[in-house]
Design a protein around this motif. Structure first.
Motif, mmCIF file in Angstrom:
data_model
loop_
_atom_site.group_PDB
_atom_site.id
_atom_site.type_symbol
_atom_site.label_atom_id
_atom_site.label_comp_id
_atom_site.label_asym_id
_atom_site.label_seq_id
_atom_site.Cartn_x
_atom_site.Cartn_y
_atom_site.Cartn_z
ATOM 1 N N ASP A 19 0.889 -0.976 0.096
ATOM 2 C CA ASP A 19 0.024 -0.050 0.026
ATOM 3 C C ASP A 19 0.765 1.345 -0.017
ATOM 4 O OD1 ASP A 19 -2.193 -1.259 0.308
ATOM 5 O OD2 ASP A 19 -2.490 -0.897 2.372
ATOM 6 N N MET A 20 1.851 1.508 0.915
ATOM 7 C CA MET A 20 2.468 2.552 1.092
ATOM 8 C C MET A 20 3.696 2.589 -0.283
ATOM 9 S SD MET A 20 2.076 4.224 3.187
ATOM 10 C CE MET A 20 0.348 3.347 2.908
ATOM 11 N N LEU A 21 3.770 1.817 -0.583
ATOM 12 C CA LEU A 21 4.962 1.753 -2.093
ATOM 13 C C LEU A 21 4.062 1.892 -3.530
ATOM 14 C CD1 LEU A 21 7.296 1.315 -4.016
ATOM 15 C CD2 LEU A 21 6.629 -1.520 -4.396
ATOM 16 N N VAL A 22 2.618 2.352 -3.558
ATOM 17 C CA VAL A 22 1.474 2.362 -3.874
ATOM 18 C C VAL A 22 1.717 3.756 -3.798
ATOM 19 C CG1 VAL A 22 -0.837 2.419 -4.837
ATOM 20 C CG2 VAL A 22 0.201 0.561 -4.390
ATOM 21 N N GLU A 23 1.372 4.731 -2.334
ATOM 22 C CA GLU A 23 1.611 5.870 -2.406
ATOM 23 C C GLU A 23 2.873 5.979 -2.795
ATOM 24 O OE1 GLU A 23 -0.976 7.223 -1.500
ATOM 25 O OE2 GLU A 23 -2.217 5.621 -0.875
ATOM 26 N N ALA A 24 4.073 5.887 -2.478
ATOM 27 C CA ALA A 24 5.064 6.988 -2.704
ATOM 28 C C ALA A 24 5.107 6.872 -4.653
ATOM 29 C CB ALA A 24 5.892 5.655 -2.316
ATOM 30 N N VAL A 25 5.099 5.553 -5.043
ATOM 31 C CA VAL A 25 4.469 6.172 -6.387
ATOM 32 C C VAL A 25 3.883 6.784 -7.122
ATOM 33 C CG1 VAL A 25 4.578 5.149 -8.807
ATOM 34 C CG2 VAL A 25 5.541 3.556 -7.236
ATOM 35 N N ASN A 26 3.125 6.928 -6.576
ATOM 36 C CA ASN A 26 1.564 7.416 -7.149
ATOM 37 C C ASN A 26 1.472 8.924 -5.833
ATOM 38 O OD1 ASN A 26 0.895 6.039 -8.910
ATOM 39 N ND2 ASN A 26 -0.498 5.266 -6.917
ATOM 40 N N ARG A 37 -0.437 -2.440 -11.827
ATOM 41 C CA ARG A 37 0.820 -2.625 -12.629
ATOM 42 C C ARG A 37 1.986 -2.370 -11.585
ATOM 43 N NH1 ARG A 37 0.424 3.632 -15.865
ATOM 44 N NH2 ARG A 37 2.629 3.700 -16.970
ATOM 45 N N ILE A 38 1.910 -1.428 -10.541
ATOM 46 C CA ILE A 38 3.350 -1.131 -9.799
ATOM 47 C C ILE A 38 4.347 -2.909 -9.475
ATOM 48 C CG2 ILE A 38 4.114 -0.577 -7.596
ATOM 49 C CD1 ILE A 38 2.317 1.695 -7.785
ATOM 50 N N ILE A 124 24.359 -1.219 10.369
ATOM 51 C CA ILE A 124 24.470 -0.533 8.749
ATOM 52 C C ILE A 124 24.519 1.321 9.276
ATOM 53 C CG2 ILE A 124 22.925 0.559 7.205
ATOM 54 C CD1 ILE A 124 20.831 -1.922 7.553
ATOM 55 N N PRO A 125 25.817 1.174 7.733
ATOM 56 C CA PRO A 125 26.398 2.225 7.883
ATOM 57 C C PRO A 125 25.876 3.335 7.098
ATOM 58 C CG PRO A 125 27.495 0.729 6.205
ATOM 59 C CD PRO A 125 26.478 0.497 6.839
ATOM 60 N N ARG A 126 25.513 3.448 6.027
ATOM 61 C CA ARG A 126 24.998 4.561 5.417
ATOM 62 C C ARG A 126 23.383 4.471 4.381
ATOM 63 N NH1 ARG A 126 28.314 6.642 0.623
ATOM 64 N NH2 ARG A 126 28.792 4.183 0.749
ATOM 65 N N VAL A 127 22.952 4.905 4.208
ATOM 66 C CA VAL A 127 21.151 4.189 3.782
ATOM 67 C C VAL A 127 20.899 5.579 2.869
ATOM 68 C CG1 VAL A 127 18.553 4.447 3.982
ATOM 69 C CG2 VAL A 127 19.445 4.347 5.872
ATOM 70 N N SER A 128 19.989 4.609 1.805
ATOM 71 C CA SER A 128 20.319 5.672 0.120
ATOM 72 C C SER A 128 18.797 5.792 -0.372
ATOM 73 C CB SER A 128 21.259 5.445 -0.756
ATOM 74 O OG SER A 128 20.126 3.880 -1.118
ATOM 75 N N LEU A 129 17.774 6.835 -0.940
ATOM 76 C CA LEU A 129 17.269 6.612 -1.382
ATOM 77 C C LEU A 129 17.149 8.463 -2.391
ATOM 78 C CD1 LEU A 129 16.262 10.055 -0.942
ATOM 79 C CD2 LEU A 129 16.132 9.142 1.014
ATOM 80 N N SER A 130 15.999 7.117 -3.511
ATOM 81 C CA SER A 130 16.137 7.923 -4.641
ATOM 82 C C SER A 130 14.578 9.437 -4.680
ATOM 83 C CB SER A 130 15.213 7.514 -5.760
ATOM 84 O OG SER A 130 14.908 8.274 -7.051
ATOM 85 N N VAL A 131 13.904 10.538 -4.913
ATOM 86 C CA VAL A 131 12.825 11.057 -4.521
ATOM 87 C C VAL A 131 13.396 12.221 -5.850
ATOM 88 C CG1 VAL A 131 14.345 13.221 -3.358
ATOM 89 C CG2 VAL A 131 11.793 13.130 -2.859
ATOM 90 N N GLU A 132 11.988 12.506 -6.523
ATOM 91 C CA GLU A 132 11.739 13.085 -7.886
ATOM 92 C C GLU A 132 12.120 14.417 -6.932
ATOM 93 O OE1 GLU A 132 8.742 10.915 -11.042
ATOM 94 O OE2 GLU A 132 8.416 9.945 -8.350
ATOM 95 N N ARG A 133 12.175 15.339 -7.788
ATOM 96 C CA ARG A 133 12.935 16.691 -7.029
ATOM 97 C C ARG A 133 11.918 17.793 -7.153
ATOM 98 N NH1 ARG A 133 16.314 17.695 -11.199
ATOM 99 N NH2 ARG A 133 17.786 15.871 -10.841
#
Ligand SMILES: CC(C)(COP(=O)(O)OP(=O)(O)OC[C@H]1O[C@@H](n2cnc3c(N)ncnc32)[C@H](O)[C@@H]1OP(=O)(O)O)[C@@H](O)C(=O)NCCC(=O)NCCS
Length: 164
Positions: A19-26, A37-38, A124-133
């Motif tokens: 559900d939350m992945l769907v929110e993040a995509v949308n 679709r996701i 865990i030493p580092r965490v990454s993410l991708s965000v639409e600007r």
């Protein structure tokens, strides 16, 4: 925050994480991708496929009766199957979403901090993410210690070093 607690994610949270992945995509109102679709898109489905793996880390924000209102989780993707925010095999990528009616009340910030603490506890030493600007979430990430290390046409890859 009043009336919301954070707990560790469990294998039975899979449906809510989807559900939350769907929110993040949308996050863009005009983007309205279906759950089907996701989940049929390997570049998105791999954020939840097979949840929960031994090296997955997640936190869920819940109301007092236990209903989830948001989640943040970290998944280790690999060079062979990288995520949008892939940095290296030892840097898991964060996904976060809050149920629409609960946004703007501090739940997202709480989840980010709880995910960071849970990751740190796992070494865990580092965490990454991708965000639409254009997503305001980018400002939240920057305020919580993430910095942009690579920019693409519409999105940035951000990383935070969480070693104490
Ligand atoms: C991004 C998201 C997880 C943030 O969670 P949230 O609970 O709404 O965020 P918070 O209430 O903790 O707010 C964090 C900051 O963002 C600001 N903010 C919240 N909603 C905002 C909005 N719609 N526009 C601009 N700023 C906003 C808040 O003011 C707050 O900053 P402040 O403390 O300096 O005032 C949530 O909004 C969400 O699920 N959005 C859709 C999915 C998404 O975009 N996921 C991330 C994909 S990379």
């Amino acid at each position: 925050m009043q009336n919301v607690d954070i707990r560790a994610a469990t294998p039975s949270d899979l449906a809510f994480l989807v559900d939350m992945l769907v929110e993040a995509v949308n996050w863009l109102p005009e983007r309205d991708w279906s759950r089907e679709r996701i989940l049929a898109d390997p570049a998105l489905a791999h954020y939840v496929t097979g949840w929960m793996r031994p090296d997955d880390v997640g936190v869920v924000a819940v109301k007092p009766a236990g209903q989830p209102v948001g989640a943040a989780w970290l998944r280790h993707l690999t060079a062979a199957d990288p995520g949008y925010g892939y940095v290296s095999d030892d840097v898991p990528e964060l996904t976060i979403g809050v149920v629409e009616s609960w946004r703007g009340r501090g739940v997202g910030r709480m989840l980010l901090r709880a995910a960071r603490d849970a990751a740190r506890a796992r070494g865990i030493p580092r965490v990454s993410l991708s965000v639409e600007r254009a997503n305001f979430a980018a400002k939240l990430y920057a305020a919580e210690g993430f910095r942009t290390i690579e920019s693409f046409e519409n999105a940035d890859t951000m990383v935070t070093d969480i070693r104490a």
